[in-house]
Structures are given as C-alpha cells and as structure tokens.
Write a protein that holds these residues in place. Structure first.
Motif, PDB file in Angstrom:
ATOM      1  N   ILE A 200       0.970  -1.128  -0.100  1.00 51.75           N
ATOM      2  CA  ILE A 200      -0.075   0.144   0.101  1.00 51.75           C
ATOM      3  C   ILE A 200       1.020   1.275   0.029  1.00 51.75           C
ATOM      4  N   GLN A 201       0.252   2.217  -0.454  1.00 49.17           N
ATOM      5  CA  GLN A 201       1.216   3.530  -0.430  1.00 49.17           C
ATOM      6  C   GLN A 201       0.665   4.211   0.688  1.00 49.17           C
ATOM      7  N   ARG A 202       1.550   4.381   1.766  1.00 48.39           N
ATOM      8  CA  ARG A 202       0.958   5.001   2.965  1.00 48.39           C
ATOM      9  C   ARG A 202       1.211   6.601   2.998  1.00 48.39           C
ATOM     10  N   LYS A 203       0.566   7.404   3.747  1.00 48.70           N
ATOM     11  CA  LYS A 203       0.838   8.829   3.862  1.00 48.70           C
ATOM     12  C   LYS A 203       1.552   9.102   5.219  1.00 48.70           C
ATOM     13  N   ILE A 204       2.567   9.628   5.397  1.00 46.70           N
ATOM     14  CA  ILE A 204       3.369   9.662   6.283  1.00 46.70           C
ATOM     15  C   ILE A 204       3.343  11.214   7.048  1.00 46.70           C
ATOM     16  N   ILE A 205       2.993  11.472   8.057  1.00 47.99           N
ATOM     17  CA  ILE A 205       2.750  12.775   8.699  1.00 47.99           C
ATOM     18  C   ILE A 205       3.631  12.885   9.904  1.00 47.99           C
ATOM     19  N   PHE A 206       4.660  13.883  10.037  1.00 43.68           N
ATOM     20  CA  PHE A 206       5.516  13.800  11.119  1.00 43.68           C
ATOM     21  C   PHE A 206       5.291  15.136  11.827  1.00 43.68           C
ATOM     22  N   HIS A 207       4.748  15.127  13.095  1.00 38.10           N
ATOM     23  CA  HIS A 207       4.209  16.287  13.925  1.00 38.10           C
ATOM     24  C   HIS A 207       5.346  16.451  14.925  1.00 38.10           C
ATOM     25  N   SER A 208       6.098  17.392  14.495  1.00 40.81           N
ATOM     26  CA  SER A 208       7.436  17.844  15.272  1.00 40.81           C
ATOM     27  C   SER A 208       7.190  19.156  16.291  1.00 40.81           C
ATOM     28  N   GLY A 209       7.733  18.966  17.475  1.00 43.35           N
ATOM     29  CA  GLY A 209       7.727  20.080  18.196  1.00 43.35           C
ATOM     30  C   GLY A 209       8.339  19.492  19.712  1.00 43.35           C
ATOM     31  N   PRO A 210       8.452  20.656  20.625  1.00 44.30           N
ATOM     32  CA  PRO A 210       9.077  20.370  21.880  1.00 44.30           C
ATOM     33  C   PRO A 210       7.853  19.719  22.717  1.00 44.30           C
ATOM     34  N   THR A 211       8.085  19.383  24.083  1.00 43.44           N
ATOM     35  CA  THR A 211       7.168  18.816  25.080  1.00 43.44           C
ATOM     36  C   THR A 211       6.222  20.204  25.293  1.00 43.44           C
TER      37      THR A 211
END
Length: 787
Positions: A200-211
C-alpha cells in the motif's frame, strides 16, 4: 558400496590373498579420502579461491565468539582396528612428532587462515585434533593410512590438512556454514520484511515540536476521527490514557499491552481502534490511521527496534509520527527507501518556560509546585527525608513503582486540596503523567546510562533528556501557565544552561532486533550452540547499512544464560528470554528461572501455586527494604501476566493474578504514602546511608567528576565490580560510597582517584593494593542504584 566398507570386507580376507593387493587398495583409499589435493601448492590454490569467494568482502567474524564443541576420541571398534590390519599399528610417539611438525609449519597455519582458522582457532583446533588422534583406540581407515604413509615417508606431513580441517569443522561448525549464516543475518533491507505494508502507499505525517506543544493532541484527533486506528505508545500509562480518552469520546477502543488485553465490545469482538504499547502493535492488521508516539525513541539502544518495526511495518493509510525534530531527517531517509514521502508539521510550545539565574541551594527554599528530579533512588529517599524534616509533605515517583502507585502519587500532588505540594521524582515523569509542576529542580545533572554496546556511560544528561524533563514545568493543561527550571547546586546551573542551549543532535540510525525465525535458522545450522552464543554470533555476522544498528541484547542474553540448563524448545526459550525483567532484582530473576522450570515439567503455574510461591498474604512494608521487596513481587506478577498471553495453558489464572496484583498495588501505595516514615525507620536501623552530600564536597569533586565522566565514556560495562579507593584519614569513606550509589562514580573513576591519591602521598607509608585499605579490610563497590 563405500570404500570404508570395501576396506573392512577386504581386511577379512586371508592374509595371503590380500597381500598382493595392499598397495592398490591403499592407493584407492587415499584417492577417495583426499577431498583436497595432497600437494600443498594445489591445496593453497583451492583454499585461496574458496576463501575469497566465500568472504565476498564481508567483515571478518569475531572468532572469540566461537565456542568449541567436544569431539570424543574413538573407543575400541567392534570390527577391530581395520587401519592397523591394512597397514600396521601406529607408533604413538612417531605420530606425536608428526603432529608437532604439522602444527609448526607456517604454510599450514597460513592455509588454515584461508579457511577461517585464525591463530586462536587454529591452536584450539589442533589441540583437539591431537587429543583425538592420541587418545583414540582406533582411527578411521583413511587417517590411519595417511599417518602410516607419513611415518614411512610415503606421504608428506601436509597431507594431514584435509583431516585436520574436517576435525576443525566438527568442533567449530560455524566454519562450515559461514555463507549461510551471513545470508540469514543480512539486515540491510528491513523494509522488505513487511510485504503487507509495501503493498500500500502510505501517507506519513511527522508532528514535530517540543514538550507541551500540542503535537500529540493533533495526531490523536485524527486517530479518533478515523474509521479504524492504532495508537502505539512508549509506556503502559500512555496506552491506558489513550484507551480511556478514546472510550470517553464515544470511540470504542481496545487496550493491548504486554501484560494486559482489554476488549470493550460485549461479545469480545475486537474494536476498530486499539491503544497499545509499541512492541505489541500488529503489522498485519489494516488501519485507516496509525499514531506512533515519541518516534525519537527509534534510536533507543534497547527498545529502538520496536519503533523501527512500527514505522516500516504498520499497514495504515495514514501514519502520524509524534516526536522531536531530531528524528525528521532519519525518518525521511527511511521512508525514501520505501518510496513514501514525509509531510512535516512543526509546533511551538504552548506555554513559556524560563531557566532561572539562581539555584535552589537549600530545600528551605522550596515552593508549592516544585518538582525535584533525581537520578537514583537513594537521592529520592534522601531528599524526601529532608523535606519531611522541614515539616513539608512530598509525593514520590520513580520507575520501578507500579503504574497504579504512580497515578496515585500524581493525583496526590495535583490535588489542590491535598497538603502535598512537593514532588520528588526520577526522569520517569518525562512521559505518561499529567502533572501540575511550576518549577523543575535538577538535583544532579549526572545520569548513568547504557549505550547500544551495553556499556555504562557516566555523563551529564543529554539535551534531549534535559528538554524532555524541563518541559514538564508549566504545562498548558496544568494550573501553572509558566514554567521554571533550575538546579539544586549553584555549580550545576551554568552546565544546565549550556545543555539546554545546545542543538539536539540529529538521530543517525534506527534500531533492529533479530526475529525468532532468524534465530531458529541460526540454530538449524548450529544445533549444539547455546541461545546466548547464537545471539552473539548473529550480532557479529549481521550486516546493516548506515541507517540502522542492532539493538543491545544484554538483557536477552542474561535471561538466556539464566535458563540455559532447563530443557525447552528453542521457540519457547526465545519467548522466555524476551520477557521484560529487571535483572537487578534477584527475586524477579529467580522467578523467571522457576517459571521456566515449571513449564519444562509441564506443570501449570496456577493461582494457588503462585500464592504459595510469593508467600501471600504479604504484610505492609515496615522499612524501605520491605517496600523494594513488594515492588519485586509486583514485577513477578507482571512477569506471570506477560507469559500468560504467550502460554495460556501453562499460565491459566491471569484474571485471578490481576486481582491479586491490584491488591498488592494498594499495599505499595500505602507504603509510598508513608515513605518518609519508612525512610526514617530504615535510617535508624542503618539500612540506608542518607546523609546529604554537602555543597563543599560537591564543589571539591565537581572538576574531577566532569573530566572523569568524559574519560569514562563507553569504557565500563554493567555489573563490573570495583573497590573504593583508600580514604585519607578515614574521613570521606561514606562520601565515596554515596557517590557510587548515586551513579556519580564508576570503577574506572575510583581507580583513577585512587592512583592520584597514592601518587600524592609523601608520608612514606606503604602503598596498599588497589581497592584495599591499609588495615587490610576490603570494601566492594556498590552498584549505582539508578532508576
């Protein structure tokens, strides 16, 4: 018909008839048994060609991991000594001279090296070969004839090499199957291990940030709004939190951890959503949305493999990753190899946080909402006791406490109507607990850690760790909208500011772990090798590219060696060795051993059996030692529950054990609630050494500790023992002990301090042995009791 059988039948002919055929038969036997040409030049050519093709440019194996097997000398044969009948009995003195000559030949040693026999293996193989030849009552016909011919100068001593090599492969079976082992342990293309995800072609979303930036909140909102989803968290507490939050929002969600399975549907059918610990996620079940929390833990030396597996293997249309920006580049590179792109969404902290310009310096300066972060239990006990002396009440949280007790202590600290306004904790607060903290106070900045090689590193905490802990102050959901950070000691404050201001180092590689199937294939080729040794050889033979590393497996090997003598199938043994245990707890280790022994006897571990084993009912703790013993029993019940989901028939009473565990959790909660009383009793009975480390002593050793900490990096393994250095005037003996217990000193640091002290002595007194006092007494170094 084999030549050995021909020789046997021929040997039974009358002597007159066989005399004329002796030369012909010997010639035929030699032609048959020489798998390699007899001439050394031709043998070398074949060996060189074979070796070069076999190696294929691979790294040379670490032969110290090859454990020799025992090959017993041959006893008397029922058919007699056929070789002696065909030729003559061997003169063992002559044979010994031949073998010694064979061993000393440089050409033979070089030839052995071409076949993988380095100097160590060559020596061990020769000793075994010589013992086999000299101690056997009768030898195989082929080698008997060769030895006889060498005695009569009819053959060259080099002609022994094929037989020596055959024997070497018997005692070192790795030599026979190196190419196969390299193929099995080839870990260079992990994405190919998960064909369902690659389909399958997956969609990757990276939620980046500090605590406290809201990154996880946004990912969870997508999870809740999906038709199906899986949340993968680093801790049981976080999985529980999402499980409860999801069901409270009207989204039916199951819970899966190593020790627990909870289904919310009344008919027991699996819900479309599941919250689990990352190790327990399914890589074959299709989901619409998957959330992988704390993705930066993909670099963890022990557990990183679980995040790698989830990232590469989850079958979800959308995968939401939550974590530090340091993981973005690595995740992007890994997804490039799968043909998937990464969308990055950056978040900023929701509430401000500031580093104070002054240290706390004294516990008299504590305020409501303060949290003192320690990196050892002894520090926690000491600080808690000193807070109690000042008439204040504190909550306590550290890693080995049961989850229920941690939540109870967090609730106590968060309750505005509770008189408890101070929290004393380890970095266990870094994840999974919602706490109303105004100010984080680092009691120390030195933390013992274990790297991917299993080596202990004594260094200041990393920027990532400091940010994770400091970020617990002034959270958006708490009553304190601004956070503050400082240190207990003035001399640590500048170092803390330096650490927090450093950029977080980008993560370079993701962890991997051999599967049960790979270990089984290794065992097929090396059937007489122990599981611990199999792991060592696998890791040594494994090939990984620069984006991956093999996780540290010392805990696995510890369990494997612990239960090695118990008769279990390889798959069952592998499962027992993956059970999570604290190897610093003797009772937990002995329980794993006892559980495996019961299993091997096919005796189910019932509720009544386990009650007798842990000596239930248990009394409330009277001192700190009792409390630690109860924590160990809780871990044993966790071990039972973990195994009950792998071996249902042999661990049949999981529900009853869980009820028992909840009752024990209540007893531990009461003990922790009264922890200052337990500390006081323990101190009065000299069960603890809790005198505070004075600012003067800390200042005096500050420079030494920092320089030594850098030098000791990666040099000392866990479990090493060392004695304390001699103490001038006997005045700082307890100080050294406390420093060891707190993880501030290691064996190498102690030895170095000892050497420096010895070189400075000018009074002419006789020097003592390392780690020995002048009076002849000897103290063993205590293992740092880090969490």
């Amino acid at each position: 018909m084999s030549f050995s059988r021909c020789a046997l039948l021929w040997a039974r002919l009358p002597a007159g008839r066989r005399a004329g055929h002796r030369a012909a038969v010997c010639s035929a036997l030699r032609a048959h048994v020489e798998p390699l040409p007899g001439a050394l030049g031709r043998v070398s050519a074949v060996a060189s060609s074979s070796s070069s093709s076999a190696s294929g440019g691979s790294k040379a194996p670490n032969t110290s991991l090859f454990v020799p097997l025992t090959v017993k000398p041959q006893g008397p044969s029922a058919d007699g000594d056929v070789g002696a009948e065909l030729t003559r009995p061997l003169d063992k003195n002559e044979v010994k001279k031949i073998l010694d000559k064979f061993y000393k030949r440089k050409e033979i040693q070089k030839l052995g090296a071409d076949y993988g026999l380095d100097a160590r293996l060559f020596h061990q193989a020769f000793i075994s070969f010589r013992n086999y030849i000299m101690q056997s009552h009768s030898l195989d016909v082929d080698i008997h004839i060769i030895l006889n011919d060498i005695c009569f100068s009819a053959a060259h001593v080099d002609d022994l090499f094929p037989f020596f090599l055959r024997h070497a492969k018997q005692i070192f079976p790795v030599l026979e199957c190196k190419d196969d082992l390299r193929k099995i342990s080839d870990l260079r293309i992990p994405p190919n291990w998960y064909p369902e995800a690659r389909a399958i072609q997956r969609k990757i979303i990276f939620h980046s940030g500090p605590t406290n930036s809201g990154k996880t909140y946004h990912a969870i909102q997508k999870y809740l709004s999906a038709k199906s989803g899986v949340y993968c968290g680093p801790l049981k507490l976080l999985a529980h939190e999402i499980f409860e939050k999801s069901n409270a929002a009207g989204v039916p969600c199951d819970l899966v951890t190593g020790e627990e399975r909870v289904t919310v549907e009344p008919d027991g059918k699996q819900a479309a959503h599941v919250a689990c610990t990352v190790e327990m996620c399914s890589v074959t079940t299709p989901y619409e949305v998957a959330v992988i929390d704390e993705i930066q833990m993909i670099k963890d030396p022990a557990r990183g493999w679980a995040w790698t597996r989830a990232l590469l293997g989850l079958c979800a249309e959308e995968i939401h990753l939550c974590g530090e920006s340091a993981a973005i580049d690595l995740v992007t590179e890994l997804m490039y190899t799968t043909g998937e792109e990464v969308e990055v969404r950056n978040y900023k902290r929701l509430t401000p946080i500031s580093v104070l310009d002054h240290a706390l310096e004294s516990l008299d300066n504590l305020r409501p909402g303060d949290c003192i972060v320690c990196f050892s239990k002894n520090d926690i006990y000491s600080v808690s006791r000193q807070i109690e002396i000042r008439g204040l009440e504190s909550a306590v949280i550290y890693g080995s406490l049961p989850p229920g007790t941690k939540l109870a202590q967090a609730k106590k600290f968060n309750d505005p109507d509770d008189p408890c306004k101070i929290l004393v904790a380890t970095d266990a607060i870094g994840m999974g607990l919602n706490l109303s903290i105004r100010r984080i106070i680092f009691y120390s900045l030195i933390k013992p850690t274990i790297n991917e090689k299993g080596e202990k590193e004594i260094e200041p905490i990393t920027t990532s760790q400091a940010l994770q802990i400091a970020g617990r102050a002034g959270r958006f959901s708490s009553k304190y909208k601004e956070g503050e950070v400082t240190t207990m000691n003035r001399e640590d404050l500048n170092l803390l500011k330096e650490i927090l201001n450093r950029p977080v180092d980008p993560i370079k590689a993701a962890g991997l772990h051999p599967t049960a199937e790979q270990i089984e294939m290794f065992a097929y080729h090396l059937p007489d090798t122990t599981l611990s040794n199999l792991i060592d050889i696998f890791v040594d033979f494994s090939q990984v590219d620069g984006q991956y590393f093999v996780c540290n497996m010392d805990d696995f090997k510890f369990s494997a060696e612990l239960i090695q003598h118990i008769p279990l199938s390889l798959r069952v043994r592998y499962v027992f060795c993956t059970a999570p245990i604290n190897k610093k707890q003797p009772f937990v280790c002995s329980s794993l051993l006892q559980f495996a022994r019961q299993y091997s006897r096919n005796e189910p571990l019932t509720f009544s059996w386990l009650r007798r084993y842990i000596k239930w009912p248990l009394l409330p703790p009277k001192n700190i030692k009792d409390l630690m013993d109860l924590e160990a029993v809780h871990d044993v019940l966790d071990l039972y529950l973990w195994l009950s989901y792998r071996f249902i028939d042999m661990f049949p009473d999981a529900s009853l054990i869980r009820d028992l565990q909840k009752e024990l959790d209540g007893i531990i909660q009461d003990g922790v609630h009264n922890i200052t009383k337990l500390i006081k009793i323990s101190e009065s009975h000299k069960l603890l050494n809790l005198e505070s480390l004075s600012a003067e002593n800390r200042s005096r050793l500050s420079g030494t500790l920092k320089s030594q900490a850098r030098r000791v990096r990666g040099t000392k393994t866990v479990g090493s023992k060392a004695a304390e250095p001699p103490v001038p005037n006997g005045g700082e003996k307890s100080l050294a002990s406390r420093l060891v217990q707190q993880g501030l000193l290691t064996a190498d640091m102690l030895k170095q301090l000892e050497k420096e002290w010895l070189t400075q002595r000018t009074d002419g007194k006789e020097r003592t042995e390392p780690g020995t006092y002048s009076k002849g007494t000897r103290r063993k170094k205590k293992e740092p009791d880090s969490d």
